[in-house]
Each structure stands twice: as C-alpha cells, then as structure tokens.
Design a protein around this motif. Structure first.
Motif, mmCIF file in Angstrom:
data_model
loop_
_atom_site.group_PDB
_atom_site.id
_atom_site.type_symbol
_atom_site.label_atom_id
_atom_site.label_comp_id
_atom_site.label_asym_id
_atom_site.label_seq_id
_atom_site.Cartn_x
_atom_site.Cartn_y
_atom_site.Cartn_z
ATOM 1 N N ASN A 194 -5.925 0.541 -7.865
ATOM 2 C CA ASN A 194 -6.230 -0.345 -6.741
ATOM 3 C C ASN A 194 -6.528 -1.771 -7.188
ATOM 4 O O ASN A 194 -6.112 -2.745 -6.540
ATOM 5 C CB ASN A 194 -7.417 0.213 -5.951
ATOM 6 C CG ASN A 194 -7.696 -0.599 -4.706
ATOM 7 O OD1 ASN A 194 -6.859 -0.690 -3.811
ATOM 8 N ND2 ASN A 194 -8.862 -1.209 -4.654
ATOM 9 N N GLU A 195 -7.258 -1.921 -8.304
ATOM 10 C CA GLU A 195 -7.631 -3.261 -8.775
ATOM 11 C C GLU A 195 -6.395 -4.094 -9.093
ATOM 12 O O GLU A 195 -6.322 -5.289 -8.768
ATOM 13 C CB GLU A 195 -8.518 -3.140 -10.008
ATOM 14 C CG GLU A 195 -9.039 -4.480 -10.525
ATOM 15 C CD GLU A 195 -9.958 -4.323 -11.722
ATOM 16 O OE1 GLU A 195 -10.203 -5.333 -12.407
ATOM 17 O OE2 GLU A 195 -10.425 -3.190 -11.971
ATOM 18 N N GLU A 226 -4.735 -5.125 -5.777
ATOM 19 C CA GLU A 226 -5.545 -6.140 -5.099
ATOM 20 C C GLU A 226 -5.379 -7.499 -5.767
ATOM 21 O O GLU A 226 -5.282 -8.532 -5.097
ATOM 22 C CB GLU A 226 -7.014 -5.729 -5.098
ATOM 23 C CG GLU A 226 -7.342 -4.607 -4.120
ATOM 24 C CD GLU A 226 -7.043 -5.004 -2.683
ATOM 25 O OE1 GLU A 226 -7.372 -6.138 -2.293
ATOM 26 O OE2 GLU A 226 -6.466 -4.170 -1.953
ATOM 27 N N ASP A 227 -5.348 -7.521 -7.094
ATOM 28 C CA ASP A 227 -5.145 -8.784 -7.814
ATOM 29 C C ASP A 227 -3.812 -9.412 -7.445
ATOM 30 O O ASP A 227 -3.701 -10.639 -7.300
ATOM 31 C CB ASP A 227 -5.203 -8.553 -9.334
ATOM 32 C CG ASP A 227 -6.619 -8.274 -9.824
ATOM 33 O OD1 ASP A 227 -7.571 -8.517 -9.050
ATOM 34 O OD2 ASP A 227 -6.774 -7.791 -10.959
ATOM 35 N N SER A 240 -1.633 1.949 -5.123
ATOM 36 C CA SER A 240 -2.953 1.465 -4.737
ATOM 37 C C SER A 240 -4.010 2.562 -4.808
ATOM 38 O O SER A 240 -5.202 2.265 -4.796
ATOM 39 C CB SER A 240 -2.904 0.882 -3.322
ATOM 40 O OG SER A 240 -2.498 1.854 -2.385
ATOM 41 N N ARG A 299 -2.158 -9.120 -4.642
ATOM 42 C CA ARG A 299 -2.182 -9.645 -3.272
ATOM 43 C C ARG A 299 -2.680 -11.088 -3.237
ATOM 44 O O ARG A 299 -2.229 -11.898 -2.433
ATOM 45 C CB ARG A 299 -3.049 -8.767 -2.385
ATOM 46 C CG ARG A 299 -2.412 -7.441 -2.007
ATOM 47 C CD ARG A 299 -3.219 -6.728 -0.942
ATOM 48 N NE ARG A 299 -2.611 -5.456 -0.589
ATOM 49 C CZ ARG A 299 -2.902 -4.300 -1.167
ATOM 50 N NH1 ARG A 299 -3.799 -4.260 -2.143
ATOM 51 N NH2 ARG A 299 -2.303 -3.176 -0.802
ATOM 52 N N ASP A 326 0.819 -1.217 0.000
ATOM 53 C CA ASP A 326 0.000 0.000 0.000
ATOM 54 C C ASP A 326 0.850 1.262 0.000
ATOM 55 O O ASP A 326 0.349 2.341 -0.343
ATOM 56 C CB ASP A 326 -0.919 0.023 1.233
ATOM 57 C CG ASP A 326 -2.067 -0.962 1.123
ATOM 58 O OD1 ASP A 326 -2.363 -1.393 -0.003
ATOM 59 O OD2 ASP A 326 -2.650 -1.298 2.167
#
Length: 390
Positions: free
Chosen positions: A356-357, A360-361, A352, A363, A335
């Motif tokens: 962000n998408e 997140e993918d 992020s 992670r 982040d």
C-alpha cells in the motif's frame, strides 16, 4: 464466493520450476506487467484448478506433472482455504479448511478424513478415494458434506476468455437436434449457443439488454438475431439449419453477420452475451479475460472496461483481467491493479493490498497509471518489501 488469494508451484525441484507467489485479489482486478511476466499463465492456473474441481479434467490428464495449489476464498464472511498437491498423475495431498478448522484431509494413497454433518451430531470420518480423483469432487454430498458445495459452485461459475482469440467468430452453427441439452457457456467458442439459449429463456429482455450494452461500446444496433449467414456461401451442402449471429447496425441498410463483423466487434459481442445472460439469470461468475481490449480502438476498449466493471459491481461477480495496453491501464483505478514481476521462474504480484505504501507514494506524483510501469516505480518499494524477496 470470491477468490481472495492464490499460491501455485509446478515442477518443484526441477529446472522448469515456476511459482506464482501470493496473488491477492479483490472484486475487480487487472493483472499488468511487461511481456512474459506471467499474466496469461496466472489466469490459466486459476482456470486449470476450476477444471479439476468440475471434473472436466483429472490429475491423470497430466502424467508425470507435479504441481500444488493453495487458494483462499471468502464465502459470505467465512474464510475457506483449499490446498491440492498433484504428483505423478495422482493426488499427493488435499486439504480444506473453513475458518481455520480442517474439514477434509487426505494423503497420497487416497485415504483421509472428512467432516460428516449428520453422524453423531458431526464428526470426522475416514474415507478412501482413488488416487487420481479429487476428494473435493468425489465426496460431494449436500447432506453429509455441505461445506464442499461453495467450492464446486465457484468452479462451475468460472469462465476464461482469451480476448485476442476468435472466440467462435470463424464457426458456423448447424441446428439439427431441436431438443439438445443446454450449452455449456464456459466454452469460449459457444457465443451462438449461449445467445440461442438465453433468447429462448429471457426473450426480448435479453436481446434489449445486449443491444443496450453494445450501444454503450459505440456499436448502435437496431436488432440482433440468429439467422442464415449473408456474407458467405457454402460450397458443399450440409444438412440442417445454418445459423450465425446477425446484427442490424443502425447506420447500415443491410445486415452484418458475424463473419463480416470486425474481430474487435465480435469479441466484444461474445463477452457481452455472457454478461447479459448472467444479469438475467442472477448468476455470479468468476470471469477471467486475457488481453482485454485486444483488437479494439481506444474509445471502445475503455467503454468495454466500464461495462465490465459496472457488471461486476451490480452482480457481485469477480472480474480478473490481464493487459499490457497502456490505454486500458490508464482507465482502470490503481487500486484494482496487480503488477506482476518475474525473477526467473518466480512471479510475484504487487498491489495496494500488499504494498500500500508504494502505491500511495505513486499517487502523489500525479502521473498517469501507465507511468507506474514505464518509470519502473516498483524498484522504489520500501526496504522491508525487498527484504521479503531475499
């Protein structure tokens, strides 16, 4: 006040054009990317504007150099926007807005308008500023133009350190004038002077905090002081008291002066002196560190990162670091990353906040942070993100 975003362009309409696009920032940030993507340059750009706002440098210092800055700040919930265009050693355009309301606007001849707080219960008034001076500097007035104060305070709070440089390790300080003015702790080389001033102001509390921070990095110390060097001898006598930083390491009988310290140990010490000083003076900083951890082993590098992150959270200071060290990258939460990618002279940051998408993918892969770069995960960003780049 915290820097939230920056756009920058230099040498527009030339083959040397270079642009930093919409770098968004939080409290703690680490700029990562391959070599030559613009990490160090981005930090230097932020620092260069602070120099202009401190009046350490004027537009005339860069003859025939065109550039433009567009910065967004958060100041206790208020949105501040500052824009500056420099061309041919002078200011072409300057603007300052608070929550969207323009309070300062000037053109290329130095003429403009500024909000005056105490005239007719507040109104825009005309002014004339020399073309080679920033109106944000020349028009500072705590009574009529108090809205400019946060910008000046941010500039004064900014510090830039190149962690891979000596940071004053190779200097020997000579104390001659006992009543000299306080040192400028924005000088990368001034570790000895800042230590001296902080010791006078805060005494043992400063020293104990510094020893504690060094211990957290794995450098256990019984004492640290300013004293005559023990590892070098002067071939030619120089008048005055010769001093340097001298540490008593817990596992050594003798003392270690700064010239005998490892480069990594002294770099860490130079940074921690500023952190201890800022904690005790209750001053918020905007701290920029290039190549953080350079010259430190993995364990001490990660411990230094933790000390810096803890300091930023405790003091509310903004921390912006750059690195391409995989161990540092794996130790900083994703982040807090901003991944720089360069296409010719165009540099873009992904994080992020704006992608962000994508983050997140990543992670969900369960891989370590460094794999984000190693696998070129950025190339998998959504089509809408690619469309923005066309």
């Amino acid at each position: 006040m915290r820097l939230e975003s920056i756009r920058y362009t230099e040498l527009e309409n030339t083959d040397q054009k270079w642009t930093l696009e919409d770098l968004t920032l939080g409290l703690i940030n680490v700029l990562v990317g391959k070599n030559a993507t613009g990490k160090s340059r981005a930090l230097k750009v932020i620092h260069s504007l602070a120099e202009l706002l401190r009046n350490d440098r004027r537009p005339s210092s860069w003859p025939n150099f065109d550039c433009s800055y567009c910065l967004g700040f958060d100041e206790e919930g208020k949105r501040l926007d500052y824009q500056l265009e420099i061309a041919g050693s002078g200011v072409r355009r300057e603007s300052f807005r608070v929550n969207g309301k323009e309070l300062l606007a000037r053109g290329d001849q130095g003429e403009g308008e500024i909000w005056a707080e105490q005239i007719d219960d507040g109104k825009m008034v005309r002014f004339q500023t020399p073309v080679n001076e920033l109106a944000a500097v020349a028009r500072q007035d705590a009574i009529q133009h108090p809205f400019l104060a946060p910008l000046a305070e941010w500039a004064r709070s900014l510090r830039l350190f190149y962690f891979g440089s000596p940071l004053g390790k190779d200097l020997l300080t000579v104390f001659i004038q006992r009543d000299a003015p306080p040192p400028r702790d924005d000088d990368m080389q001034a570790a000895v002077a800042v230590f001296h001033e902080a010791s006078k102001t805060f005494g043992e509390e400063f020293k104990n905090r510094l020893i504690g921070d060094m211990g957290e990095l794995g450098y256990p110390l019984d004492d640290i002081s300013l004293d005559a060097p023990v590892s070098i001898r002067l071939a030619v006598p120089i008048p005055g008291d010769h001093r340097c930083l001298v540490a008593k390491e817990s596992d050594l009988k003798g003392r270690t002066d700064q010239h005998a310290m490892s480069q990594g140990m002294f770099r860490a010490l130079a940074i921690l002196i500023r952190l201890a000083h800022s904690r005790l003076s209750h001053g918020e900083l905007c701290l920029l560190i290039d190549d953080i951890g350079e010259g430190l082993d993995f364990e001490r590098s990660t411990r230094l990162i933790e000390v810096l992150r803890k300091w930023a959270k405790e003091t509310g200071s903004q921390l912006i670091m750059s690195t391409n060290d995989r161990f540092v990258m794996n130790h900083v939460p994703l982040d807090e990353w901003s991944v720089l990618e360069r296409d010719g002279g165009r540099v873009r940051a992904l994080n992020s906040r704006n992608s962000n998408e994508l983050f997140e993918d990543f992670r969900f892969t369960g891989l370590n942070n460094f794999s984000f770069l190693e696998m070129d995960f950025m190339s998998q960003r959504p089509v809408k993100e690619v469309a923005l780049r066309e």
